[in-house]
Structures are given as structure tokens and as C-alpha cells.
Write a protein that holds these residues in place. Structure first.
Motif, PDB file in Angstrom:
ATOM      1  N   ALA A   1      20.358  64.329 -49.667  1.00 10.80           N
ATOM      2  CA  ALA A   1      18.962  64.110 -50.033  1.00 10.80           C
ATOM      3  C   ALA A   1      18.130  65.359 -49.765  1.00 10.80           C
ATOM      4  O   ALA A   1      17.264  65.727 -50.576  1.00 10.80           O
ATOM      5  CB  ALA A   1      18.404  62.923 -49.266  1.00 10.80           C
ATOM      6  N   SER A   2      18.382  66.046 -48.661  1.00  9.91           N
ATOM      7  CA  SER A   2      17.623  67.246 -48.313  1.00  9.91           C
ATOM      8  C   SER A   2      17.870  68.379 -49.301  1.00  9.91           C
ATOM      9  O   SER A   2      16.978  69.203 -49.551  1.00  9.91           O
ATOM     10  CB  SER A   2      17.986  67.698 -46.902  1.00  9.91           C
ATOM     11  N   GLU A   3      19.073  68.423 -49.874  1.00 13.39           N
ATOM     12  CA  GLU A   3      19.392  69.474 -50.847  1.00 13.39           C
ATOM     13  C   GLU A   3      18.485  69.421 -52.077  1.00 13.39           C
ATOM     14  O   GLU A   3      18.280  70.429 -52.747  1.00 13.39           O
ATOM     15  CB  GLU A   3      20.851  69.332 -51.297  1.00 13.39           C
TER      16      GLU A   3
ATOM     17  N   PHE B   1      20.713  66.665 -39.503  1.00 14.89           N
ATOM     18  CA  PHE B   1      21.194  66.750 -40.884  1.00 14.89           C
ATOM     19  C   PHE B   1      20.050  66.681 -41.899  1.00 14.89           C
ATOM     20  O   PHE B   1      20.300  66.591 -43.100  1.00 14.89           O
ATOM     21  CB  PHE B   1      22.200  65.621 -41.146  1.00 14.89           C
ATOM     22  N   VAL B   2      18.816  66.732 -41.402  1.00 13.63           N
ATOM     23  CA  VAL B   2      17.641  66.606 -42.263  1.00 13.63           C
ATOM     24  C   VAL B   2      16.960  67.956 -42.407  1.00 13.63           C
ATOM     25  O   VAL B   2      16.706  68.655 -41.419  1.00 13.63           O
ATOM     26  CB  VAL B   2      16.639  65.585 -41.693  1.00 13.63           C
ATOM     27  N   ASP B   3      16.645  68.295 -43.647  1.00 10.75           N
ATOM     28  CA  ASP B   3      15.865  69.492 -43.939  1.00 10.75           C
ATOM     29  C   ASP B   3      14.898  69.118 -45.060  1.00 10.75           C
ATOM     30  O   ASP B   3      15.143  69.406 -46.229  1.00 10.75           O
ATOM     31  CB  ASP B   3      16.776  70.650 -44.342  1.00 10.75           C
ATOM     32  N   ALA B   4      13.837  68.440 -44.691  1.00 14.25           N
ATOM     33  CA  ALA B   4      12.886  67.933 -45.673  1.00 14.25           C
ATOM     34  C   ALA B   4      11.466  68.153 -45.175  1.00 14.25           C
ATOM     35  O   ALA B   4      11.229  68.274 -43.966  1.00 14.25           O
ATOM     36  CB  ALA B   4      13.125  66.436 -45.922  1.00 14.25           C
ATOM     37  N   LYS B   5      10.520  68.172 -46.113  1.00 18.90           N
ATOM     38  CA  LYS B   5       9.117  68.382 -45.754  1.00 18.90           C
ATOM     39  C   LYS B   5       8.618  67.304 -44.802  1.00 18.90           C
ATOM     40  O   LYS B   5       7.849  67.582 -43.870  1.00 18.90           O
ATOM     41  CB  LYS B   5       8.256  68.383 -47.020  1.00 18.90           C
ATOM     42  N   SER B   6       9.036  66.083 -45.045  1.00 19.25           N
ATOM     43  CA  SER B   6       8.554  64.955 -44.257  1.00 19.25           C
ATOM     44  C   SER B   6       9.640  63.883 -44.233  1.00 19.25           C
ATOM     45  O   SER B   6      10.157  63.504 -45.289  1.00 19.25           O
ATOM     46  CB  SER B   6       7.268  64.392 -44.882  1.00 19.25           C
ATOM     47  N   TRP B   7       9.975  63.412 -43.033  1.00 16.61           N
ATOM     48  CA  TRP B   7      11.081  62.446 -42.888  1.00 16.61           C
ATOM     49  C   TRP B   7      10.738  61.417 -41.827  1.00 16.61           C
ATOM     50  O   TRP B   7      10.128  61.733 -40.801  1.00 16.61           O
ATOM     51  CB  TRP B   7      12.365  63.191 -42.478  1.00 16.61           C
ATOM     52  N   ALA B   8      11.150  60.186 -42.083  1.00 18.03           N
ATOM     53  CA  ALA B   8      11.036  59.122 -41.086  1.00 18.03           C
ATOM     54  C   ALA B   8      12.294  58.273 -41.127  1.00 18.03           C
ATOM     55  O   ALA B   8      12.869  58.023 -42.195  1.00 18.03           O
ATOM     56  CB  ALA B   8       9.806  58.247 -41.331  1.00 18.03           C
ATOM     57  N   HIS B   9      12.695  57.833 -39.940  1.00 21.62           N
ATOM     58  CA  HIS B   9      13.899  57.006 -39.767  1.00 21.62           C
ATOM     59  C   HIS B   9      13.492  55.660 -39.176  1.00 21.62           C
ATOM     60  O   HIS B   9      12.739  55.603 -38.205  1.00 21.62           O
ATOM     61  CB  HIS B   9      14.875  57.724 -38.843  1.00 21.62           C
TER      62      HIS B   9
ATOM     63  N   LEU C   1      10.388  61.109 -54.096  1.00 21.70           N
ATOM     64  CA  LEU C   1      10.567  60.159 -53.001  1.00 21.70           C
ATOM     65  C   LEU C   1      12.053  59.883 -52.858  1.00 21.70           C
ATOM     66  O   LEU C   1      12.694  59.385 -53.782  1.00 21.70           O
ATOM     67  CB  LEU C   1       9.810  58.862 -53.295  1.00 21.70           C
ATOM     68  N   ALA C   2      12.611  60.209 -51.694  1.00 22.60           N
ATOM     69  CA  ALA C   2      14.037  59.991 -51.432  1.00 22.60           C
ATOM     70  C   ALA C   2      14.199  58.851 -50.441  1.00 22.60           C
ATOM     71  O   ALA C   2      13.565  58.835 -49.385  1.00 22.60           O
ATOM     72  CB  ALA C   2      14.678  61.259 -50.880  1.00 22.60           C
ATOM     73  N   LEU C   3      15.046  57.890 -50.787  1.00 18.04           N
ATOM     74  CA  LEU C   3      15.338  56.743 -49.936  1.00 18.04           C
ATOM     75  C   LEU C   3      16.827  56.726 -49.620  1.00 18.04           C
ATOM     76  O   LEU C   3      17.660  56.788 -50.534  1.00 18.04           O
ATOM     77  CB  LEU C   3      14.949  55.431 -50.644  1.00 18.04           C
TER      78      LEU C   3
END
Length: 453
Positions: A320-322, A411-419, A219-221
Motif C-alpha cells: 500500500a505504501s508503494e 512497514f509503513v511509508d505513507a503521508k498519514s496512517w492509522a491502525h 484512500l488505501a484500506l
């Protein structure tokens, strides 16, 4: 235990919560002369209404509390914001959950008293013992931390001050904290964090906290930590600058969420990312027309130095995406356009992940914490095109919250993201003072518990 809660209910005053409809249709007094006393005090069950019933000793024996239509769980805050010291127990819940009542009670009892000689002693609500009560207390403590961070003036809540808060949490919960400060940001490839913060006397920094079992879902915040926003060279007017101590409200939200995750041992691998700067003015300030490089390698033309939050978030979201998170969430006090669209209390959420949004909205319904989905309308990305760089940092004159979300998406490369484009501030309501507020946090926390418990 949170200071407005107790597990001891001996000699507690009974609190009776009613919606307007329920009180109107009440056929029997819940205690002697309840309806006559309510009529004499003008109590009808309206949101925020309260009637005090004295006992034979002259103290308060019963409290009638109005919650209106029952849709605003925080209406209970009207009681704890006004009641005298003492212990209170809920005798009738008005259809609200224990968690909603506790959240409302803690919200109303909160006072920012750091600079006051006389410290607050709030009324205490009797809550369950054991794990259930500890969870309610952890949520109240975390939201109080959020509000304290946002309410603290920028002179005391600097980027170094935010680092101290995160360092204390790392020590308390056995987490690892890495801090990259000043010119080291350039060496370690956080160029936009450095550019936005380099004009301030307080050095910019990038904070990364890690906690939990690495075999669990990551979980990334990510939270925007602009401790004060002058607007930079595109300087804000005085009226727009007055409450800009709250521009680190996004970081306050994710710090509070991180504390909740750790305090309740949520089975996740937590990564917390906080880019924190002051957007100040000096001879070294970044300028309109400058072109900045980013951690991702995209170049950004600066159209407006007051659109700085998305710049530092861009480097943080890239980082975070890395690390390939299973879920990436960011909170930011990003745009005034979001307030024009939805006001101060309603949290806008942006995401291309329909299931994630559905889960957030379910958490919103469960917690009573309002969230509204906004469109990630890709055609508006055209407003962010620059003739001399990959992107421009400020879009056209319309849809400002949408174009800000689209900027971050690059700038996001993640399985699932919300802003979440939140305000983190609230005018007085139900007798509560104006000041910092959690926005969307309880909805997200409800979602995380459902997903990971």
C-alpha cells in the motif's frame, strides 16, 4: 433498501425514545395514559427498556423505548431486536440523530440466518426518502455484510471465499480486482503472506481492488484476513480457538468500508488490500525460530507462530505504501492485549498523525461509535529487536497491542496512517445475540465523509 428500513410510513407504529432523565421529568403524556402504562410495565427510560402500548384493534399502537443516558446510540437495538414485524416511525428521538437511530435499529434487527431454515423478517423503520435514506441504507447493508462475513464458519469463509466476496463487489461497482494466489505470492514478492498460509489446504492469496478517479485523493484500506487461526505450531487451546473464524474481522471491516465508499460514490481513488490466509498446521507450517523475508526487505525472526496477523499485514502495508496513498488505514483483530486494555467494544486507534486522530475522534463523537487513542510508544520498539534478524514478531510480556502497532509501523511509508486493533465480536447486549460486530467502522466512515465530501 436495507431489509429493516422502509420509506413508507403509512399506518406506522409510533416509537417514543426517552433518556431516563427526560422520562422522569416528563410533565405531559405524549399519548393517552403513557406514564400510567409505563409505570405498570416498569418502564423508566433505562437503556434497553421497552413498553408496548396496544391499540383498539389489539395491535401495537405505540412503543416506549429507553436509551438510558443517551450516550449509547445502539441502545435502540433493543427495540428492533424484540419488536414484532411491522412498520415503525420515530415520534420522539430522545436527542439521538436520525443516523444513530437507524444504525441502532439495523444493528438490533440483524440476524445471521444463513444456516437457518426460517429466515428473519425484521421490523422496519421508516427512514427519509432520497439521498439521506439511501446513505443510511448503504451503511446498514455494509455493516450487515461485515457481520455476515465474520459470522460465517471458516469451512465456508476460506481465503477463496473472501476473494469471491471482493470479486462480487468489484463486479457490482465497476472496480478492478487483482488476485495473487499460492506460490505466485513468492514470485511477486509477498513472502510473509505465503509463509503464514502455505500450510493450509486453502491457498493463501493477496487481493488488491482499485476503484474511482485516479485524480482524486488516494484512500488505501488494509485488512487482516486470517480466515481461521489455529495458532500454528504454537497452537491455541481449544477455548482460544473456538471463535477464531472471526480472525478475518479486519478484512471484513475494510471490505465493508470499501463497499460504503463505492456505494455512495465518495470522491476518492480507492485501493483495497486484503492478505488472506488460514494459519494451519501441517508439515509445511512455518516454525518458531524461522527467519522470514518480507516485501520491504526487512527480516523477521518468528518468536510465536500465533503472532501471524502482523506478518501478512506487513507485506500488505508495504504494498500500500508503494502506491503513495494520501491516507492509509488498517483494521485487524490483532491482539488480546487490546481487549485487556479497552474491552471488546472500544476500538483502539494508533497513529503518529495528531490531526488524523482528532478527525477520527470527531467521527466517533458524531456517530456514537467509541474509539480511544492508544500510545505509539517508540521506546517499546526495543522489545522487537532480534540478535539475528531485523525484527522479532512478538514483543515482551507487556504492552502487546502497542508492540504490535510498532511492528506494523516499520512497514509503513505513507503521508498519514492509522491502525485499528479491533475485536469484531460482541457478547449479547440489549437482547441482541452474541456474534460479529462492527468496531470503529462508523467512526471512521463519519471521518471519511467529513474529509472527502
Amino acid at each position: 433498501m436495507h431489509k429493516s428500513f422502509t420509506t413508507g410510513a403509512d399506518a406506522a407504529v409510533s416509537v417514543w425514545l426517552y433518556t431516563s432523565d427526560a422520562f422522569k421529568s416528563l410533565e405531559n403524556d405524549p399519548f393517552p395514559s403513557a406514564r400510567a402504562i409505563a409505570k405498570a410495565q416498569g418502564f423508566t427510560g433505562g437503556a434497553g427498556q421497552m413498553a408496548l402500548v396496544p391499540g383498539t384493534d389489539g395491535g401495537v399502537a405505540h412503543v416506549l423505548g429507553g436509551i438510558g443516558d443517551g450516550e449509547d446510540a445502539l441502545a435502540v437495538a433493543a427495540l428492533s431486536g424484540k419488536l414484532p414485524e411491522g412498520v415503525y416511525k420515530v415520534a420522539a428521538d430522545g436527542g439521538l440523530s436520525v443516523a444513530s437511530i437507524a444504525a441502532g435499529w439495523a444493528d438490533g434487527a440483524y440476524r445471521f440466518d444463513r444456516y437457518l431454515k426460517d429466515k428473519s423478517s425484521p421490523p422496519q423503520l421508516a427512514i427519509p426518502e432520497g439521498d439521506a435514506g439511501e446513505a443510511l441504507s448503504a451503511e446498514a447493508d455494509s455493516i450487515a455484510l461485515l457481520r455476515d462475513l465474520v459470522n460465517t464458519p471458516a469451512g465456508d469463509m476460506t481465503p477463496a471465499g473472501i476473494q469471491d466476496v471482493v470479486a462480487n463487489l468489484a463486479e457490482e461497482f465497476g472496480a478492478k480486482l487483482t488476485a495473487i494466489v499460492g506460490d505466485d505470492l513468492l514470485e511477486q514478492n509477498y513472502p510473509m503472506v505465503h509463509a503464514v498460509g502455505r500450510a493450509a489446504a486453502a491457498a493463501p492469496r493477496f487481493l488488491e481492488l482499485e476503484w474511482g478517479d485516479t485524480s482524486k485523493p488516494q484512500l488505501a484500506l488494509v485488512g487482516k484476513g486470517v480466515t481461521f487461526d489455529s495458532g500454528g505450531l504454537d497452537i491455541k487451546p481449544g477455548s482460544g480457538m473456538r471463535i477464531m473464524k472471526k480472525d478475518m474481522g479486519g478484512s471484513a471491516h475494510v471490505i465493508a468500508l470499501a463497499r460504503l465508499v463505492m456505494a455512495t460514490n465518495l470522491p476518492v481513488h480507492l485501493k483495497l488490500y486484503v492478505p488472506t490466509v488460514e494459519n494451519a498446521i501441517s508439515g509445511d507450517a512455518f516454525r518458531p525460530g524461522d527467519i522470514l523475508s518480507s516485501r520491504k526487505g526487512l527480516t523477521v525472526e518468528i518468536d510465536n507462530t500465533d503472532a501471524e496477523g502482523r506478518l501478512i499485514l506487513a507485506d500488505a502495508l508495504t504494498r500500500a505504501s508503494e502506491c503513495d496513498p494520501d491516507l492509509l488505514l488498517d483494521f485487524a483483530t490483532l491482539t488480546g492485549a487490546a481487549r485487556v486494555a479497552l474491552g471488546a467494544d472500544l476500538a483502539p486507534v494508533y497513529s503518529d498523525d495528531d490531526q488524523l486522530v482528532a478527525d477520527v475522534l470527531a467521527g466517533s463523537a458524531e456517530s456514537g461509535d467509541p474509539v480511544w487513542r492508544m500510545p505509539m510508544w517508540d521506546p517499546y520498539l526495543a522489545d522487537l529487536k532480534s540478535p539475528i534478524a531485523d525484527l522479532v514478531n512478538s514483543g515482551g510480556g507487556f504492552g502487546g497491542s502497542i508492540t504490535a502497532a510498532l511492528f506494523l509501523k516499520q512497514f509503513v511509508d505513507a503521508k498519514s496512517w492509522a491502525h485499528f486493533d479491533v475485536w469484531a465480536w460482541r457478547k449479547g447486549k440489549y437482547g441482541r445475540p452474541e456474534g460479529a460486530a462492527a468496531c470503529g467502522l462508523r467512526a471512521v466512515w463519519a471521518m471519511l465523509q467529513t474529509r472527502y465530501r
